[in-house]
Design a protein around this motif. Structure first.
Motif, PDB file in Angstrom:
ATOM      1  N   GLY A 198       0.797  -1.223   0.000  1.00 31.54           N
ATOM      2  CA  GLY A 198       0.000   0.000   0.000  1.00 31.54           C
ATOM      3  C   GLY A 198       0.829   1.272   0.000  1.00 31.54           C
ATOM      4  N   PRO A 199       1.667   1.503  -1.019  1.00 33.64           N
ATOM      5  CA  PRO A 199       2.360   2.795  -1.090  1.00 33.64           C
ATOM      6  C   PRO A 199       1.365   3.935  -1.277  1.00 33.64           C
ATOM      7  CG  PRO A 199       3.346   1.171  -2.602  1.00 33.64           C
ATOM      8  CD  PRO A 199       2.040   0.608  -2.127  1.00 33.64           C
ATOM      9  N   ILE A 200       1.499   4.991  -0.453  1.00 39.67           N
ATOM     10  CA  ILE A 200       0.631   6.160  -0.599  1.00 39.67           C
ATOM     11  C   ILE A 200       1.479   7.432  -0.603  1.00 39.67           C
ATOM     12  CG2 ILE A 200      -1.363   5.010   0.426  1.00 39.67           C
ATOM     13  CD1 ILE A 200      -0.916   6.710   2.943  1.00 39.67           C
ATOM     14  N   GLY A 201       1.046   8.415  -1.392  1.00 39.41           N
ATOM     15  CA  GLY A 201       1.781   9.681  -1.511  1.00 39.41           C
ATOM     16  C   GLY A 201       2.331   9.827  -2.925  1.00 39.41           C
ATOM     17  N   PRO A 202       3.239  10.775  -3.133  1.00 38.92           N
ATOM     18  CA  PRO A 202       4.069  11.453  -2.149  1.00 38.92           C
ATOM     19  C   PRO A 202       3.349  12.510  -1.303  1.00 38.92           C
ATOM     20  CG  PRO A 202       4.472  12.372  -4.324  1.00 38.92           C
ATOM     21  CD  PRO A 202       3.554  11.201  -4.520  1.00 38.92           C
ATOM     22  N   TRP A 203       2.299  13.103  -1.858  1.00 37.84           N
ATOM     23  CA  TRP A 203       1.668  14.231  -1.183  1.00 37.84           C
ATOM     24  C   TRP A 203       0.224  13.910  -0.848  1.00 37.84           C
ATOM     25  CZ3 TRP A 203       2.790  16.744  -6.414  1.00 37.84           C
ATOM     26  CH2 TRP A 203       4.172  16.956  -6.570  1.00 37.84           C
ATOM     27  N   LEU A 204      -0.258  14.556   0.192  1.00 42.79           N
ATOM     28  CA  LEU A 204      -1.691  14.700   0.427  1.00 42.79           C
ATOM     29  C   LEU A 204      -2.056  16.079  -0.104  1.00 42.79           C
ATOM     30  CD1 LEU A 204      -4.401  13.852   1.698  1.00 42.79           C
ATOM     31  CD2 LEU A 204      -3.607  14.915   3.825  1.00 42.79           C
ATOM     32  N   VAL A 205      -2.795  16.110  -1.186  1.00 44.20           N
ATOM     33  CA  VAL A 205      -3.118  17.370  -1.871  1.00 44.20           C
ATOM     34  C   VAL A 205      -4.515  17.804  -1.448  1.00 44.20           C
ATOM     35  CG1 VAL A 205      -3.338  18.522  -4.101  1.00 44.20           C
ATOM     36  CG2 VAL A 205      -1.632  16.719  -3.793  1.00 44.20           C
ATOM     37  N   THR A 206      -4.617  19.002  -0.898  1.00 45.69           N
ATOM     38  CA  THR A 206      -5.899  19.480  -0.383  1.00 45.69           C
ATOM     39  C   THR A 206      -6.874  19.765  -1.529  1.00 45.69           C
ATOM     40  OG1 THR A 206      -4.894  21.679  -0.216  1.00 45.69           O
ATOM     41  CG2 THR A 206      -5.003  20.348   1.785  1.00 45.69           C
ATOM     42  N   PRO A 207      -8.171  19.669  -1.254  1.00 45.49           N
ATOM     43  CA  PRO A 207      -9.176  19.755  -2.326  1.00 45.49           C
ATOM     44  C   PRO A 207      -9.154  21.054  -3.119  1.00 45.49           C
ATOM     45  CG  PRO A 207     -10.143  18.783  -0.368  1.00 45.49           C
ATOM     46  CD  PRO A 207      -8.787  19.266   0.030  1.00 45.49           C
ATOM     47  N   ASP A 208      -8.678  22.157  -2.528  1.00 46.48           N
ATOM     48  CA  ASP A 208      -8.667  23.414  -3.264  1.00 46.48           C
ATOM     49  C   ASP A 208      -7.748  23.375  -4.478  1.00 46.48           C
ATOM     50  OD1 ASP A 208      -6.767  23.403  -0.881  1.00 46.48           O
ATOM     51  OD2 ASP A 208      -5.924  25.051  -2.038  1.00 46.48           O
ATOM     52  N   GLU A 209      -6.821  22.407  -4.521  1.00 44.04           N
ATOM     53  CA  GLU A 209      -5.905  22.291  -5.653  1.00 44.04           C
ATOM     54  C   GLU A 209      -6.414  21.329  -6.728  1.00 44.04           C
ATOM     55  OE1 GLU A 209      -1.788  21.878  -5.108  1.00 44.04           O
ATOM     56  OE2 GLU A 209      -1.644  23.407  -3.560  1.00 44.04           O
ATOM     57  N   ILE A 210      -7.498  20.619  -6.444  1.00 45.86           N
ATOM     58  CA  ILE A 210      -8.028  19.620  -7.378  1.00 45.86           C
ATOM     59  C   ILE A 210      -9.424  20.071  -7.809  1.00 45.86           C
ATOM     60  CG2 ILE A 210      -8.622  17.195  -7.714  1.00 45.86           C
ATOM     61  CD1 ILE A 210      -5.627  17.733  -7.306  1.00 45.86           C
ATOM     62  N   ALA A 211      -9.501  20.663  -8.989  1.00 47.01           N
ATOM     63  CA  ALA A 211     -10.771  21.222  -9.459  1.00 47.01           C
ATOM     64  C   ALA A 211     -11.842  20.145  -9.605  1.00 47.01           C
ATOM     65  CB  ALA A 211     -10.564  21.950 -10.784  1.00 47.01           C
ATOM     66  N   ASP A 212     -11.449  18.973 -10.103  1.00 48.23           N
ATOM     67  CA  ASP A 212     -12.413  17.893 -10.315  1.00 48.23           C
ATOM     68  C   ASP A 212     -11.684  16.560 -10.139  1.00 48.23           C
ATOM     69  OD1 ASP A 212     -14.325  16.083 -11.055  1.00 48.23           O
ATOM     70  OD2 ASP A 212     -14.700  16.932 -13.047  1.00 48.23           O
ATOM     71  N   PRO A 213     -11.917  15.847  -9.039  1.00 47.37           N
ATOM     72  CA  PRO A 213     -11.238  14.562  -8.845  1.00 47.37           C
ATOM     73  C   PRO A 213     -11.659  13.500  -9.845  1.00 47.37           C
ATOM     74  CG  PRO A 213     -12.922  14.879  -7.172  1.00 47.37           C
ATOM     75  CD  PRO A 213     -12.817  16.179  -7.923  1.00 47.37           C
ATOM     76  N   HIS A 214     -12.692  13.799 -10.631  1.00 48.88           N
ATOM     77  CA  HIS A 214     -13.182  12.839 -11.627  1.00 48.88           C
ATOM     78  C   HIS A 214     -12.710  13.190 -13.034  1.00 48.88           C
ATOM     79  CE1 HIS A 214     -16.131  13.121  -8.248  1.00 48.88           C
ATOM     80  NE2 HIS A 214     -15.712  11.880  -8.148  1.00 48.88           N
ATOM     81  N   ASP A 215     -11.631  13.972 -13.116  1.00 45.98           N
ATOM     82  CA  ASP A 215     -11.061  14.334 -14.423  1.00 45.98           C
ATOM     83  C   ASP A 215      -9.542  14.441 -14.295  1.00 45.98           C
ATOM     84  OD1 ASP A 215     -10.832  15.024 -17.083  1.00 45.98           O
ATOM     85  OD2 ASP A 215     -11.406  17.131 -16.778  1.00 45.98           O
ATOM     86  N   LEU A 216      -8.929  13.366 -13.823  1.00 43.86           N
ATOM     87  CA  LEU A 216      -7.488  13.344 -13.595  1.00 43.86           C
ATOM     88  C   LEU A 216      -6.854  12.207 -14.399  1.00 43.86           C
ATOM     89  CD1 LEU A 216      -7.446  13.747  -9.700  1.00 43.86           C
ATOM     90  CD2 LEU A 216      -7.181  15.557 -11.414  1.00 43.86           C
ATOM     91  N   ALA A 217      -5.834  12.528 -15.164  1.00 40.99           N
ATOM     92  CA  ALA A 217      -5.081  11.498 -15.877  1.00 40.99           C
ATOM     93  C   ALA A 217      -4.288  10.667 -14.877  1.00 40.99           C
ATOM     94  CB  ALA A 217      -4.141  12.142 -16.891  1.00 40.99           C
ATOM     95  N   MET A 218      -4.177   9.375 -15.150  1.00 43.66           N
ATOM     96  CA  MET A 218      -3.442   8.472 -14.264  1.00 43.66           C
ATOM     97  C   MET A 218      -2.724   7.420 -15.110  1.00 43.66           C
ATOM     98  SD  MET A 218      -6.999   6.926 -12.711  1.00 43.66           S
ATOM     99  CE  MET A 218      -6.300   6.211 -11.262  1.00 43.66           C
ATOM    100  N   TRP A 219      -1.551   7.002 -14.648  1.00 43.28           N
ATOM    101  CA  TRP A 219      -0.728   6.107 -15.467  1.00 43.28           C
ATOM    102  C   TRP A 219       0.211   5.288 -14.583  1.00 43.28           C
ATOM    103  CZ3 TRP A 219       4.418   7.140 -14.680  1.00 43.28           C
ATOM    104  CH2 TRP A 219       4.709   8.403 -14.144  1.00 43.28           C
ATOM    105  N   LEU A 220       0.697   4.182 -15.141  1.00 43.93           N
ATOM    106  CA  LEU A 220       1.673   3.345 -14.444  1.00 43.93           C
ATOM    107  C   LEU A 220       2.555   2.656 -15.464  1.00 43.93           C
ATOM    108  CD1 LEU A 220       1.250   1.078 -11.380  1.00 43.93           C
ATOM    109  CD2 LEU A 220       2.235   0.094 -13.471  1.00 43.93           C
ATOM    110  N   GLU A 221       3.854   2.637 -15.157  1.00 41.80           N
ATOM    111  CA  GLU A 221       4.851   1.986 -16.010  1.00 41.80           C
ATOM    112  C   GLU A 221       5.620   0.945 -15.207  1.00 41.80           C
ATOM    113  OE1 GLU A 221       5.723   6.012 -18.687  1.00 41.80           O
ATOM    114  OE2 GLU A 221       7.218   5.305 -17.213  1.00 41.80           O
ATOM    115  N   VAL A 222       6.014  -0.139 -15.881  1.00 40.36           N
ATOM    116  CA  VAL A 222       6.916  -1.133 -15.310  1.00 40.36           C
ATOM    117  C   VAL A 222       8.135  -1.214 -16.214  1.00 40.36           C
ATOM    118  CG1 VAL A 222       7.219  -3.552 -14.628  1.00 40.36           C
ATOM    119  CG2 VAL A 222       4.987  -2.446 -14.337  1.00 40.36           C
TER     120      VAL A 222
END
Length: 283
Positions: free
Chosen positions: A179-203
């Motif tokens: 369960g790696p979490i972070g690096p940051w806890l970003v407060t809601p005022d910085e995230i206009a819409d949590p349902h419109d965020l790009a996400m990705w993972l590489e190996v």
């Protein structure tokens, strides 16, 4: 505001990333980023600090999990329609709920351990929601008032333990370092819409997951309201909200993590994690 916890494992101190990208030690102002310190009033007090007067922290210092003293680590399964399809499962008529044990929590760049007997350790980039205000039977319309912030979660999963060893999913989800979490806890005022965020993972530099929170089936307000019907939500609880397609289980043929590999993953506005995969030395 981007909050983080830095220092050796078990000795992390709270910090803030300032506008110049400098880590500032706020331990003189708050004991930890945990519990009541995650309330809206306490976060507002931290935001009002003159960070230039606070000590700098070296950028080579280990970054720990962005929340301390977590009470519950709640996860939602099959919450992206395209991931459900690659898993050969239907979109569930209600959210699938399971747990990661809090002993699985680690820093965003800590090593991930392949547990004893594992042949199918997998990855999942997920949006984490951290509760800042306690509640039961929370109305969906008010649910975001209970959010302290958002973070990146890598929901590491051992698929054989999860799916082939009888019982619930939990036994494949909660191994140490899963369960790696972070690096940051970003407060809601910085995230206009949590349902419109790009996400990705590489190996090892190959991109497997390249999605967006837009394809989430059950969105954050509904999940908070839904979960609060079955349990009280407390400050510091983490809700990991599901993953887009591209997990190892969904590859044809499936691909799983091996010792010596590395993962790199991120979510727009929430930062990047980088983990080395190693065999558990106790295995």
């Amino acid at each position: 505001m981007k909050l983080l916890r830095v220092g050796p494992l078990g000795q992390e101190i709270p910090a803030v990333l300032d506008d110049q990208g400098v880590i500032r030690d706020i331990s003189s102002e708050v004991d930890d980023l945990a519990g009541e310190h995650l309330s809206a009033s306490n976060l507002a007090r931290i935001a009002s600090l003159d960070l230039s007067r606070l000590p700098e922290v070296s950028d080579t210092t280990r970054i720990g999990a962005c929340v301390g003293q977590v009470g519950k680590f709640i996860c939602i399964g099959l919450n992206y329609a395209d991931h459900a399809a690659e898993s050969g499962a239907d979109v569930p008529p209600e959210p699938v709920v399971f747990n990661k044990w809090t002993s699985a929590i680690c820093g965003p760049n800590d090593n991930v351990l392949i547990p004893r007997g594992s042949n199918k350790t997998d990855w999942e980039v997920e949006l984490g929601v951290v509760i800042g205000k306690a509640g039961r039977y929370i109305e969906e319309a008010n649910a975001l008032d209970h959010v302290a912030g958002y973070c990146v979660v890598n929901d590491i999963s051992e698929r054989e333990f999860q799916l082939e060893r009888s019982g619930t999913w939990d036994k494949g989800k909660g191994c140490d370092t899963f369960g790696p979490i972070g690096p940051w806890l970003v407060t809601p005022d910085e995230i206009a819409d949590p349902h419109d965020l790009a996400m990705w993972l590489e190996v090892d530099g190959k991109r497997y997951q390249d999605g967006s929170t837009r394809t989430m089936v059950y969105q954050v307000p509904f999940l908070i309201s839904y979960l609060s019907r079955f349990m009280s939500l407390q400050p510091g609880d983490i809700i990991s909200t599901g993953t887009p397609p591209g997990v190892g289980l969904g590859q044809k043929p499936p691909v799983y993590l091996r010792s010596g590999q590395s993962m790199r993953l991120g979510i727009e506005g929430l930062g990047i994690q980088t983990q080395e995969v190693i065999a558990d030395p106790d295995a």
